[in-house]
Design an enzyme around this catalytic site. Structure first.
Site, short mmCIF file in Angstrom:
data_model
loop_
_atom_site.label_atom_id
_atom_site.label_comp_id
_atom_site.label_asym_id
_atom_site.label_seq_id
_atom_site.Cartn_x
_atom_site.Cartn_y
_atom_site.Cartn_z
N ASP A 141 10.50 -16.02 22.75
CA ASP A 141 9.19 -16.65 22.94
C ASP A 141 9.22 -18.17 22.87
OD1 ASP A 141 9.77 -16.52 20.24
OD2 ASP A 141 7.93 -15.46 19.67
N ASN A 194 -19.81 -1.85 3.93
CA ASN A 194 -18.86 -2.29 4.95
C ASN A 194 -18.06 -3.49 4.47
OD1 ASN A 194 -19.69 -0.32 6.68
ND2 ASN A 194 -20.96 -1.62 7.97
N HIS A 217 -21.45 -2.28 -20.15
CA HIS A 217 -20.94 -0.91 -20.16
C HIS A 217 -21.97 0.07 -19.57
CE1 HIS A 217 -17.73 -2.40 -22.76
NE2 HIS A 217 -18.69 -2.99 -23.46
N SER A 221 -30.44 6.84 7.98
CA SER A 221 -29.70 8.09 7.88
C SER A 221 -30.02 8.93 9.10
CB SER A 221 -30.10 8.84 6.61
OG SER A 221 -29.64 10.19 6.64
N SER A 244 14.15 -22.63 16.54
CA SER A 244 12.84 -22.04 16.83
C SER A 244 11.88 -22.19 15.66
CB SER A 244 12.98 -20.55 17.18
OG SER A 244 13.73 -20.39 18.35
N ARG A 264 -15.02 -3.11 18.16
CA ARG A 264 -16.37 -3.03 17.61
C ARG A 264 -16.86 -4.34 16.99
NH1 ARG A 264 -19.45 1.37 15.99
NH2 ARG A 264 -20.94 0.99 14.31
N SER A 291 8.56 -13.19 10.84
CA SER A 291 8.07 -13.21 12.21
C SER A 291 7.04 -12.11 12.45
CB SER A 291 9.24 -13.05 13.18
OG SER A 291 8.79 -13.03 14.51
#
Length: 472
Positions: free
Chosen positions: A102, A318, A180, A304, A132, A25, A349
């Protein structure tokens, strides 16, 4: 137990569909990170490090029998990196299916290409003296540095510049404070936005100063294989100049792994930036809810599904969620990466393969906040009405003036706090009642005139001037 619907459902597992939201998305918002923090980018950076190590060893004639490559040979070797593409990714996957390793696959991938360049005699120099983690730590450092420098930091700086502009534009707009959640000494909207911009800027300053560390010193960080094979070389100097030549800071003391402390430091600073941005989201959301900000509707958009009047502050909501997810990962990475059993374990890793996801959710949040802020209008009439309905906030100013008058020798200034508490606590005081009270206090003429001229909208000190600190 499965239902008939379950058994009849077509499986999507064989389709090239994204499992996670960032690759599905929200792909467009985080796509720039793919070139730096994806698995393919990691492999490209591994190829880059291996190629540069080979060139570094030959340029400095570290090993007896080697000599500097020609400019054409160096260019051809570096073309292995610049030509890295989807076909390269597929070829590496085929090699790894055999090696089940790898980094070893990268070594073989480069070795296959040396003959065409005319340097097949240097095949033994590929990955010379390396474990590595020598390749991995440098590759991750390069990818993270590029992601921070080229993607995340520019987006974050642009957002802070947007917030700074909002602060400057609204520096003179008076606003009722709420400490507050209760009416309190007024401020200006611009000053409150400036506080957030200032806090975010401090974190960006820290992130801009990040040291990206790297090492290349063998299986347990002792250069044992290096000195066993070529005892005459100054391997620490070879290591230092190579790491620094990549644009990284050399770490001289490590185990098999580079300790990742710099990563933990970076992620802590990024997480703190995220948390401050989360604070901005909750504040702006709250200001929207009481009408201080009006949201500009997007043509054709639905607020809405059932209530057509609504324009929901979804960008900020979001962003909150994505900042929380990002911080969950950043906090975990920071805690996990600084620990390794004895000289090496593989927890890092798996952990480091989530760096891109942590960055991605932060970048997505930054994008959401920027879009959300861009759709806001300041409702100055609402802010002014709120101030006019809360004259009791001048109680602080009046009792402080009374204290100052008392010190100056004016009679009848006793118990200023208590007298203002009796007047204002638990009840609304309008302009007429407040000014009547001031007129009965017996203040000096200058002090009384100053207080009678004061309104909730003008009682904000040097709030407007404080915004200038953003320019320093």
């Amino acid at each position: 137990m499965g239902t008939m619907a379950d058994s009849a459902r077509i499986s999507l597992a064989s389709e090239p569909l994204a499992l996670g939201a960032l690759d599905g998305r929200y792909r467009a918002a985080v796509a720039p990170l793919v070139d730096h923090l994806s698995e393919a980018a990691l492999n490209r950076d591994r190829v880059h490090v291996e190629v540069e190590w080979l060139i570094h060893l030959t340029d400095n004639s570290v090993l007896p029998g080697t000599s500097p490559l020609t400019a054409a040979q160096r260019s051809a070797l570096r073309k292995i990196v610049t030509d890295f593409n989807a076909a390269s990714v597929a070829e590496l996957a085929e090699i790894e299916a055999v090696t089940v390793h790898d980094v070893k696959a990268v070594e073989y991938y480069i070795g296959r290409r040396l003959g065409n360049i005319g340097v097949e005699n240097l095949t033994a120099l590929v990955h010379f003296g390396c474990t590595s983690e020598d390749i991995n730590n440098l590759s991750y450092a390069l990818g993270i540095k590029d992601a921070v420098t080229n993607v995340w930091l520019p987006a974050a700086c642009e957002l802070v510049a947007q917030i700074t502009t909002m602060a400057e534009d609204s520096r003179d707009v008076p606003m009722l404070s709420r400490t507050h959640g209760q009416p309190a000494t007024p401020t200006t909207l611009g000053k409150e936005m400036a506080v957030l911009a200032w806090r975010l800027t401090r974190q960006l300053d820290r992130i801009e100063k990040t040291e990206f560390l790297g090492k290349i010193n063998g299986a347990t960080g002792t250069y044992a294989a290096h000195y066993a094979s070529v005892p005459a070389a100054d391997w620490q100097e070879v290591s230092r100049t190579f790491v620094e030549g990549l644009g990284l800071t050399w770490n001289p003391l490590t185990t098999q792994i580079e300790s990742h402390d710099w990563q933990a430091e970076l992620y802590a600073d990024m997480a703190r930036f995220n948390r401050i941005l989360h604070n901005l989201c909750t504040d702006v959301w709250s200001y929207i809810s009481i009408g201080y900000f009006a949201q500009v509707p997007v043509a054709g958009a639905t607020g809405s599904s059932t209530m057509p009047h609504k324009v929901n502050p979804i960008r900020f909501e979001n962003a909150e969620a994505n900042l929380e997810i990002s911080n969950g990962l950043l906090d975990t990475l920071g805690a996990t990466l600084v620990t390794s059993r004895w000289q090496r374990d593989l927890t890092d890793s798996s952990s480091q393969r989530n760096i891109g996801t942590a960055f991605g959710h932060s970048l997505l949040a930054i994008s959401n906040v920027a879009k959300g802020l861009d759709r806001l209008d300041v409702a100055e009439a609402v802010l002014a009405e709120d101030l006019e309905n809360n004259w009791e906030v001048l109680g602080e100013a009046i009792q402080m003036v009374m204290r100052a008058e008392s010190i100056a020798g004016v009679e009848g200034m006793e118990n200023p706090y208590e007298r203002l508490k009796d007047l204002t606590r638990g009840q609304r005081v309008d302009a007429a009642r407040m000014q009547e009270f001031v007129s009965t206090l017996g203040l000096s003429a200058e002090a009384e005139a100053r207080l009678l001229a004061l309104t909730p909208g003008s009682y904000n000190g040097i709030a407007s001037k404080l915004v200038d600190h953003l320019k320093k």
